[in-house]
Every structure is written in structure tokens, then in C-alpha cells.
Design an enzyme around this catalytic site. Structure first.
Site, PDB file in Angstrom:
ATOM      1  N   HIS A   3      99.883  55.355  58.265  1.00 56.43           N
ATOM      2  CA  HIS A   3      99.295  55.390  59.607  1.00 56.43           C
ATOM      3  C   HIS A   3      99.952  54.240  60.385  1.00 56.43           C
ATOM      4  CE1 HIS A   3      96.660  55.898  62.897  1.00 56.43           C
ATOM      5  NE2 HIS A   3      95.486  55.945  62.281  1.00 56.43           N
ATOM      6  N   ARG A  18      89.901  57.307  68.084  1.00 57.44           N
ATOM      7  CA  ARG A  18      90.725  56.209  68.576  1.00 57.44           C
ATOM      8  C   ARG A  18      92.200  56.551  68.719  1.00 57.44           C
ATOM      9  NH1 ARG A  18      86.428  54.391  66.723  1.00 57.44           N
ATOM     10  NH2 ARG A  18      86.842  56.006  65.207  1.00 57.44           N
ATOM     11  N   THR A  19      92.780  57.138  67.696  1.00 55.42           N
ATOM     12  CA  THR A  19      94.236  57.300  67.730  1.00 55.42           C
ATOM     13  C   THR A  19      94.627  58.255  68.852  1.00 55.42           C
ATOM     14  OG1 THR A  19      94.171  56.980  65.356  1.00 55.42           O
ATOM     15  CG2 THR A  19      96.257  57.717  66.287  1.00 55.42           C
ATOM     16  N   ARG A  27      98.955  63.986  64.058  1.00 59.27           N
ATOM     17  CA  ARG A  27      98.135  63.673  62.871  1.00 59.27           C
ATOM     18  C   ARG A  27      97.954  64.962  62.080  1.00 59.27           C
ATOM     19  NH1 ARG A  27      92.605  60.320  62.745  1.00 59.27           N
ATOM     20  NH2 ARG A  27      94.165  58.687  62.912  1.00 59.27           N
ATOM     21  N   LYS A  63      96.852  80.545  63.048  1.00 59.15           N
ATOM     22  CA  LYS A  63      97.467  81.870  62.797  1.00 59.15           C
ATOM     23  C   LYS A  63      98.568  81.765  61.744  1.00 59.15           C
ATOM     24  CE  LYS A  63      97.139  82.506  67.729  1.00 59.15           C
ATOM     25  NZ  LYS A  63      98.040  82.485  68.896  1.00 59.15           N
TER      26      LYS A  63
HETATM   27  N1   CP Z   1      91.648  54.208  63.229  1.00 60.50           N
HETATM   28  C1   CP Z   1      91.732  55.544  63.373  1.00 60.50           C
HETATM   29  O1   CP Z   1      92.710  56.202  62.957  1.00 60.50           O
HETATM   30  O2   CP Z   1      90.639  56.096  64.008  1.00 60.50           O
HETATM   31  P1   CP Z   1      90.494  57.619  64.382  1.00 60.50           P
HETATM   32  O3   CP Z   1      90.410  58.398  63.094  1.00 60.50           O
HETATM   33  O4   CP Z   1      89.260  57.704  65.226  1.00 60.50           O
HETATM   34  O5   CP Z   1      91.737  58.021  65.136  1.00 60.50           O
END
Ligand code: CP
Length: 307
Positions: free
Chosen positions: A129, A51-52, A101, A80
Site C-alpha cells: 500500500h 481514506r485512500t 485498489r 461481467k
Molecule cells: N488507510 C486506508 O487505506 O484506509 P481506507 O481503507 O479507508 O482507504
């Protein structure tokens, strides 16, 4: 230049403006189709995501911009041994904005300190998040018409759940917020949230082990996954993974006006029989995530709202 590392990087007023922009985008999507023409978003994902990453990409494409990036550490020069600091210096030459991320807490902050483009924290370990929080805020506001005066149940992995930590930080800034923290003893909310946020701000909350007891009083139930990837010991994960399963029977205990949210992915914690309940809002939440990320990209790139 601004970054989005923590939901508290934006004031309540700024979040309000951002959510209003996201709502306008939702209702007038074609109007925004070219506001980011020529701009590039880099998605730097050292950890898995559906999703993100894809909602960021969808958001930038819907604004007329382009996207580039990597979806695992293995497919980047991190394999590396390249540092986050060096990677973001390079990415600053290729893109106008970056969403990152990373499994390590604080990595987005490090990136921002070495970046010449805005950095968005798309999840750093068990820490924060913020764009999931913006998504959650937009979902709650759109469904209930408000962001204060409510009881929110947070259920599941409250120890490692970065979405929960970010959401608590964000919601305590609104009036008359109450929390019910539903977790097994091993996955209780970390003390820095309990002491430094909830107690320090005199927020009403209670910690319970059983979901059934909490259901009748909730306006929002925020379910979370027990995250296998955060456990050091597989036996602990197996023992705890199915500790809460929301099903039709439990939904009968809830208000007709309660909504169920989940950042997703889910594993077993919400039975699929709940999906057709009108109060199940987790797939609507996914859609709000695109609008809110469109609004955030526009805000950080200082793109004017079209007439
Ligand atoms: N909600 C969320 O962070 O989903 P993903 O891990 O799929 O990005």
C-alpha cells in the site's frame, strides 16, 4: 512513464523530494490550485475504501483536475468478468492517471503492464500500500523531524497488513532503524519480510506478543486493525480481533515524545479515550495523506512545481 506500485519504486532521494513537495503544498496550498487543470484522475476501487479513494479525489480536485471512477467491483464491468488488463486499457482512453485498489496481490503490476497512463497501487491484497507508506513517512518526518534513528513498534495484524509490509520496506532504507514486531503467533510478520528484508539487511528487530513490554522504548507505535476480510475462518478472526487494545493505561508506559499512528479504519484496537492524547497522530496522518497524494500525482504527471 512511471508508476507507483511499491514504495521501493522511488529512491530515497526521490522520496525525499516528494515529501518536500508535499510539505510545500501543505504550507502553500493556494499556489497549487491550478497545476493540474484539464487533467483527469480515474479511481478504480475493487475493494472498499474511505481514506485512500477520497484523499486521491480530494488531492486531484485541489490541484485543479477532475476525477472519475468506480468504488466497487460490482459497479464496474469486472462484475461481467472483465479482466484488469482490459479495464485499464479502456481507462487509459478516459484519464491521465489511475489509482487502483484490488483484493489480489500483483493486480496493480498487471494493470501497469497494460496501461498507457501512470498507475498508482492503492492497495493490492495483503501485499503493498505504497501511498499509505508515503503518508506514514510524511507523518513521521513532520512530527519528529527525521526518518532515521528511531524504534518503531508495529502492532496487530502483521501477517496480512499491507501497510506494515510497505512501511518496513520503506523504513529499512534509513539509518539506525529498529523494529519491535508485536503480534499474536498467528499474525506474525510473513517470513519473506523477516528473512528477505529484515535479516538480509541486518536490521535490528524483535518479535513479541505483549504490547505493554514494548511501550517504553518506542518512538513510533504503528497500530493496525485485525482485518476480518483477510481471514478464511470466522472463528479465528473472533479469537484474535481484540488481542491488542491501546488505552490510557498503556499510553502511560510510553515516552512523552512517542507518536501513535494508524492507517485507519480502526475498530477496537485504539480506545477512543486515547484520541485526545497529544501523541495520538492518526487523524493528522489522514490530512498528510492528501498532501502526499497531491505531490505524487504531480510527480507522476511530470507537472512543474509552481514558482
Ligand atoms: N488507510 C486506508 O487505506 O484506509 P481506507 O481503507 O479507508 O482507504
Amino acid at each position: 512513464m512511471r508508476h507507483m506500485l511499491n514504495p521501493l519504486d522511488f529512491s530515497v532521494e526521490e522520496i525525499d523530494r516528494l515529501l518536500s513537495l508535499a510539505s510545500d503544498i501543505e504550507h502553500n496550498l493556494p499556489k497549487y490550485a491550478h497545476v493540474c487543470d484539464g487533467k483527469k484522475l480515474a479511481t478504480l476501487f475493487y475493494e472498499p475504501s474511505t481514506r485512500t479513494r477520497l484523499s486521491f479525489e480530494s488531492a486531484m480536485l485541489s490541484l485543479g483536475g477532475s476525477v472519475l471512477g468506480f468504488s466497487s467491483a460490482d459497479s464496474s464491468s469486472a462484475a461481467k468478468g472483465e479482466s484488469v488488463a482490459d479495464t485499464i486499457r479502456a481507462i487509459s482512453c478516459y484519464a491521465d492517471i489511475a489509482a487502483m485498489r484490488h483484493p489480489k496481490e500483483g493486480s496493480a503490476l498487471v494493470a501497469s503492464q497494460h496501461s498507457s497512463i501512470p498507475v498508482i497501487n492503492a492497495g493490492d491484497g495483503g501485499h503493498q500500500h505504497p501511498t499509505q507508506t508515503l503518508t506514514d513517512l510524511m507523518t513521521i518526518r513532520s512530527l519528529t523531524g527525521r526518518l532515521g534513528n528511531m524504534t518503531i513498534g508495529l502492532c496487530g495484524d502483521l501477517k496480512f497488513g499491507r501497510t506494515v509490509h510497505s512501511l518496513i520496506n520503506a523504513m529499512v532504507r534509513y539509518p539506525d532503524i529498529r523494529f519491535v514486531l508485536i503480534a499474536p503467533d498467528e499474525l506474525r510478520i510473513p517470513s519473506y519480510i523477516r528473512e528477505d528484508v529484515l535479516k538480509a539487511k541486518n536490521i535490528r528487530f524483535r518479535e513479541v506478543n505483549h504490547l505493554d513490554d514494548a511501550m517504553p522504548e518506542l518512538d513510533i507505535l504503528y497500530m493496525t486493525r485485525v482485518q476480518r476480510e483477510r481471514f478464511f475462518n470466522e472463528d479465528d478472526y473472533i479469537r484474535l480481533k481484540d488481542c491488542y487494545i491501546l488505552d490510557k493505561k498503556k499510553m502511560k508506559l510510553a515516552k512523552e515524545t512517542m507518536y501513535v499512528l494508524h492507517p485507519l479504519p480502526r475498530v477496537n484496537e485504539i480506545s477512543i479515550e486515547v484520541d485526545n492524547d497529544p501523541r495520538a497522530a492518526y487523524f493528522r496522518q489522514v490530512q498528510y495523506g492528501v498532501y502526499v497524494r497531491m505531490a505524487l500525482i504531480m510527480t507522476l504527471l511530470e507537472v512543474e512545481k509552481p514558482c
